[in-house]
Motif scaffolding. Structure first.
Motif, short mmCIF file in Angstrom:
data_model
loop_
_atom_site.label_atom_id
_atom_site.label_comp_id
_atom_site.label_asym_id
_atom_site.label_seq_id
_atom_site.Cartn_x
_atom_site.Cartn_y
_atom_site.Cartn_z
N ALA A 154 -9.19 -48.51 -83.26
CA ALA A 154 -8.53 -47.26 -83.45
C ALA A 154 -7.99 -46.67 -82.09
CB ALA A 154 -9.92 -46.40 -83.82
N THR A 155 -7.08 -45.73 -82.47
CA THR A 155 -6.57 -44.80 -81.21
C THR A 155 -7.58 -43.46 -81.45
OG1 THR A 155 -4.74 -45.81 -81.27
CG2 THR A 155 -4.76 -43.59 -79.89
N ILE A 156 -8.19 -43.15 -80.31
CA ILE A 156 -8.84 -41.69 -80.39
C ILE A 156 -7.79 -40.60 -80.27
CG2 ILE A 156 -10.98 -40.08 -79.46
CD1 ILE A 156 -11.65 -42.40 -81.26
N ARG A 157 -7.77 -39.75 -81.05
CA ARG A 157 -7.09 -38.68 -81.03
C ARG A 157 -7.78 -37.61 -80.13
NH1 ARG A 157 -4.38 -35.68 -86.21
NH2 ARG A 157 -3.40 -37.67 -86.47
N GLU A 158 -7.65 -37.51 -79.08
CA GLU A 158 -8.44 -36.45 -77.90
C GLU A 158 -8.45 -35.09 -78.40
OE1 GLU A 158 -10.24 -37.71 -75.57
OE2 GLU A 158 -9.83 -39.69 -75.90
N GLY A 159 -9.58 -34.44 -78.51
CA GLY A 159 -9.73 -33.13 -78.84
C GLY A 159 -9.42 -32.83 -80.29
N ALA A 160 -9.30 -33.78 -81.04
CA ALA A 160 -9.05 -33.52 -82.52
C ALA A 160 -10.54 -33.36 -83.17
CB ALA A 160 -8.26 -34.62 -83.21
N GLY A 161 -10.60 -32.37 -83.98
CA GLY A 161 -12.08 -31.99 -84.76
C GLY A 161 -11.84 -32.96 -85.99
N VAL A 162 -10.91 -33.11 -86.56
CA VAL A 162 -10.55 -33.90 -87.89
C VAL A 162 -9.37 -34.63 -87.72
CG1 VAL A 162 -10.16 -33.76 -90.48
CG2 VAL A 162 -11.69 -31.93 -89.14
N VAL A 163 -9.42 -35.75 -88.17
CA VAL A 163 -8.09 -36.46 -88.23
C VAL A 163 -7.81 -36.91 -89.52
CG1 VAL A 163 -7.03 -38.60 -87.74
CG2 VAL A 163 -7.97 -37.26 -85.81
N ALA A 164 -6.62 -36.45 -90.43
CA ALA A 164 -6.48 -36.65 -91.77
C ALA A 164 -5.19 -37.57 -91.81
CB ALA A 164 -6.66 -35.43 -92.53
N LEU A 165 -5.52 -38.84 -92.27
CA LEU A 165 -4.35 -39.69 -92.73
C LEU A 165 -4.43 -39.78 -94.20
CD1 LEU A 165 -5.36 -42.14 -89.89
CD2 LEU A 165 -3.90 -40.48 -89.65
N ASP A 166 -3.53 -40.56 -94.59
CA ASP A 166 -3.36 -40.78 -96.04
C ASP A 166 -4.53 -41.19 -96.97
OD1 ASP A 166 -0.47 -40.26 -95.99
OD2 ASP A 166 0.01 -42.48 -96.01
N ASN A 167 -5.30 -42.29 -96.33
CA ASN A 167 -6.55 -42.60 -97.11
C ASN A 167 -7.84 -42.61 -96.18
OD1 ASN A 167 -5.54 -42.79 -99.72
ND2 ASN A 167 -4.72 -44.76 -99.03
N LEU A 168 -7.59 -41.99 -95.01
CA LEU A 168 -8.82 -42.17 -94.05
C LEU A 168 -9.01 -40.54 -93.42
CD1 LEU A 168 -10.89 -43.75 -92.34
CD2 LEU A 168 -8.88 -44.26 -90.78
N GLY A 219 -5.74 -49.99 -86.01
CA GLY A 219 -4.34 -49.48 -85.97
C GLY A 219 -4.19 -47.99 -86.49
N LYS A 220 -5.27 -47.24 -86.80
CA LYS A 220 -5.12 -45.97 -87.29
C LYS A 220 -5.93 -45.01 -85.86
CE LYS A 220 -5.58 -47.47 -91.78
NZ LYS A 220 -6.30 -48.50 -92.09
N GLU A 221 -5.33 -43.74 -86.06
CA GLU A 221 -5.77 -42.66 -85.30
C GLU A 221 -7.37 -42.19 -85.96
OE1 GLU A 221 -2.73 -40.19 -82.95
OE2 GLU A 221 -2.52 -39.91 -85.03
N ALA A 222 -7.90 -41.90 -85.05
CA ALA A 222 -9.46 -41.70 -85.59
C ALA A 222 -10.16 -40.51 -84.56
CB ALA A 222 -10.41 -42.52 -85.82
#
Length: 184
Positions: free
Chosen positions: A133-147, A115-118
Motif C-alpha cells: 500500500a501507499t499510505i495517504r498521509e493525514g487521511a482519516g478515510v481513503v475511499a477507492l472503488d471497492n476498498l 498497489g492501492k492507497e490506504a
C-alpha cells in the motif's frame, strides 16, 4: 441491494463496529454482524458484549456487497488468524472495508492493499506498506472503488458514511449525515 457483513472477533473496537452497523442501517442497507467464534456473544476491546446476527460457519456470503473488518486489538489479530475469513476476503470481488489496525493486520498480509492507497491507525503504516500500500498521509478515510480504509475510532462515522456513499450515493450519505448532525 445485497447484504453487507461486519466481522466481530474477541477484542474488536466497539465504536468502529457499532457505528458502521448503525449508519448503514440508517441508510436502509442490509448489514449483519457476524461472529467468527462459535459464540453468538462477542466481547469487544472495552468489555462491551454484542449479540451478533449470525455465526460465520452458518452464513452464506454469496450475496455479500461489503465485507467489513473493524479494528481493535486483539480483535484485528483474531480476524487475521481466522483462515475462513481470510479466504473469503481474498475471493471477494465487491467491496472490502477495514479501519484502525485492520488494514495493516488483516488486509495487507492478504495482498489486498497491493498497489492501492490506504490509511490506518498510527503505528500500522509499515504493515500496510509491506503489503504494497501507499499510505495517504493525514487521511482519516481513503475511499477507492471497492476498498475503503479508515484511521481509527474517531473516524468511524466518516468511514461508515463512505461505505453508504459507495453503495447508495453521496446524496443518501449526506442525508444520513445531516440526520446525525454532521456533514458528509
Amino acid at each position: 441491494m445485497n447484504t453487507s457483513y461486519i466481522f466481530l472477533a474477541e477484542g474488536f473496537e466497539e465504536v468502529e463496529a457499532l457505528t458502521v452497523v448503525d449508519v448503514l442501517r440508517r441508510a436502509g442497507m442490509d448489514i449483519k454482524t457476524v461472529s467468527i467464534t462459535p459464540l453468538r456473544n462477542v466481547r469487544g476491546a472495552h468489555g462491551i458484549e454484542v449479540n451478533v446476527d449470525c455465526l460465520f460457519d452458518e452464513t452464506d456470503f454469496s450475496d455479500a456487497e461489503w465485507l467489513i473488518c473493524p479494528g481493535g486489538l486483539p480483535g484485528s489479530t483474531n480476524l487475521a488468524a481466522y483462515a475462513p475469513l481470510c479466504e473469503l476476503l481474498k475471493k471477494h470481488r465487491r467491496g472490502i472495508a477495514a479501519i484502525c489496525a485492520a488494514p495493516g493486520v488483516v488486509l495487507a498480509p492478504l495482498g489486498l492493499l497491493d498497489g492501492k492507497e490506504a490509511t490506518c491507525y498510527p503505528g500500522f503504516e509499515q504493515a500496510c506498506t509491506l503489503g504494497g500500500a501507499t499510505i495517504r498521509e493525514g487521511a482519516g478515510v481513503v475511499a477507492l472503488d471497492n476498498l475503503i480504509t479508515g484511521a481509527g475510532p474517531a473516524l468511524a462515522l466518516p468511514f461508515a458514511l463512505a461505505i453508504v456513499a459507495a453503495s447508495c450515493g453521496r446524496v443518501v450519505a449526506s442525508e444520513v449525515a445531516a440526520g446525525m448532525l454532521t456533514q458528509f
